[in-house]
Design a protein around this motif. Structure first.
Motif, short mmCIF file in Angstrom:
data_model
loop_
_atom_site.label_atom_id
_atom_site.label_comp_id
_atom_site.label_asym_id
_atom_site.label_seq_id
_atom_site.Cartn_x
_atom_site.Cartn_y
_atom_site.Cartn_z
N GLU A 1 0.82 -1.21 0.00
CA GLU A 1 0.00 0.00 0.00
C GLU A 1 0.85 1.26 0.00
O GLU A 1 0.55 2.23 -0.69
CB GLU A 1 -0.96 0.00 1.20
CG GLU A 1 -2.08 -1.01 1.12
CD GLU A 1 -1.62 -2.46 1.37
OE1 GLU A 1 -0.54 -2.66 1.96
OE2 GLU A 1 -2.34 -3.37 0.96
N GLN A 2 1.93 1.26 0.78
CA GLN A 2 2.79 2.44 0.85
C GLN A 2 3.46 2.72 -0.49
O GLN A 2 3.47 3.86 -0.95
CB GLN A 2 3.87 2.25 1.92
CG GLN A 2 3.34 2.35 3.32
CD GLN A 2 4.40 1.99 4.33
OE1 GLN A 2 5.11 1.01 4.19
NE2 GLN A 2 4.50 2.78 5.38
N LYS B 1 0.86 3.86 -3.09
CA LYS B 1 0.45 5.26 -2.89
C LYS B 1 1.56 6.21 -3.36
O LYS B 1 1.28 7.20 -4.03
CB LYS B 1 0.14 5.50 -1.41
CG LYS B 1 -0.39 6.86 -1.11
CD LYS B 1 -0.79 6.99 0.34
CE LYS B 1 -1.36 8.37 0.63
NZ LYS B 1 -1.82 8.49 2.01
N SER C 1 -0.83 0.60 12.32
CA SER C 1 -0.39 1.47 11.23
C SER C 1 -1.42 1.49 10.10
O SER C 1 -1.75 2.56 9.55
CB SER C 1 0.96 0.99 10.71
OG SER C 1 1.39 1.75 9.63
N GLU C 2 -1.95 0.33 9.74
CA GLU C 2 -2.96 0.26 8.69
C GLU C 2 -4.23 0.99 9.12
O GLU C 2 -4.84 1.71 8.32
CB GLU C 2 -3.30 -1.20 8.36
CG GLU C 2 -2.21 -1.94 7.64
CD GLU C 2 -1.88 -1.34 6.29
OE1 GLU C 2 -2.80 -0.93 5.56
OE2 GLU C 2 -0.68 -1.26 5.97
N ARG D 1 -3.76 4.67 8.67
CA ARG D 1 -3.88 5.08 7.27
C ARG D 1 -5.34 5.15 6.84
O ARG D 1 -5.73 6.05 6.11
CB ARG D 1 -3.10 4.14 6.36
CG ARG D 1 -1.61 4.41 6.37
CD ARG D 1 -0.90 3.64 5.28
NE ARG D 1 -0.67 2.25 5.60
CZ ARG D 1 0.32 1.80 6.33
NH1 ARG D 1 1.19 2.63 6.84
NH2 ARG D 1 0.47 0.52 6.56
N GLN E 1 -7.02 8.41 8.26
CA GLN E 1 -6.54 9.72 7.83
C GLN E 1 -7.61 10.42 7.01
O GLN E 1 -8.22 9.85 6.13
CB GLN E 1 -5.26 9.59 7.01
CG GLN E 1 -4.05 9.32 7.87
CD GLN E 1 -2.79 9.22 7.05
OE1 GLN E 1 -2.79 8.70 5.95
NE2 GLN E 1 -1.71 9.74 7.59
#
Length: 151
Positions: A34-35, A38, A107-108, A111, A114
């Protein structure tokens, strides 16, 4: 993709070697799918499909992004995204380390929240409460364990 010997030869065709190169480089950088997706302007599902081979080709714009990533041209920009402290853990080892898995889930969740202030606030409130309870329990156990040793 002609087998990625020279990275410059990548033209948008993901061969098995190219997929492996992309996946290994992402993991070495400590980035989740995902990081990196993105950062490259594609969905994580798209990057996952490139890595697993269910999509073999990408358009010329994305081919350039992949080529730049493989060549290390994006390293500086991506360094701040790495999964710290997970950056040094391989995904296989992560499966056997519950605390690190928990940190990745947090962490997920961050995200996902946000841009949604109410969700973000509720998650932070609950996480802080859970951390406070856990810390108090750990400190309490630690104190109980040292009481008998001091006398």
């Amino acid at each position: 993709m002609k087998e990625i010997g020279p990275v410059q030869s990548f033209c948008g065709d993901f061969t098995q070697g190219g997929r492996e190169c992309l996946r290994e480089r992402r993991k070495r950088m400590g980035l989740s799918i995902e990081q990196l997706g993105k950062a490259m302007g594609v969905k994580g599902t798209t990057l996952r499909k490139w890595e697993n081979g269910s999509v073999r080709f990408c358009n010329p714009v994305n081919a350039r992004k992949v080529r730049r990533f493989l060549a290390g041209e994006l390293d500086e920009a991506l360094r701040g995204l790495s999964l710290t402290p997970l950056a040094h853990c391989e995904e296989r080892r992560l499966q056997h380390q519950p605390l690190l898995k928990c940190m990745e889930r947090i962490s997920e969740l961050y995200r996902v929240c946000q841009g949604h202030p109410r969700l973000e606030s509720a998650v932070l409130e609950n996480l802080n409460a859970a951390l406070a309870r856990t810390t108090a329990r750990i400190i309490g156990r630690s104190a109980q364990g040292t009481e008998g040793k001091e006398g």
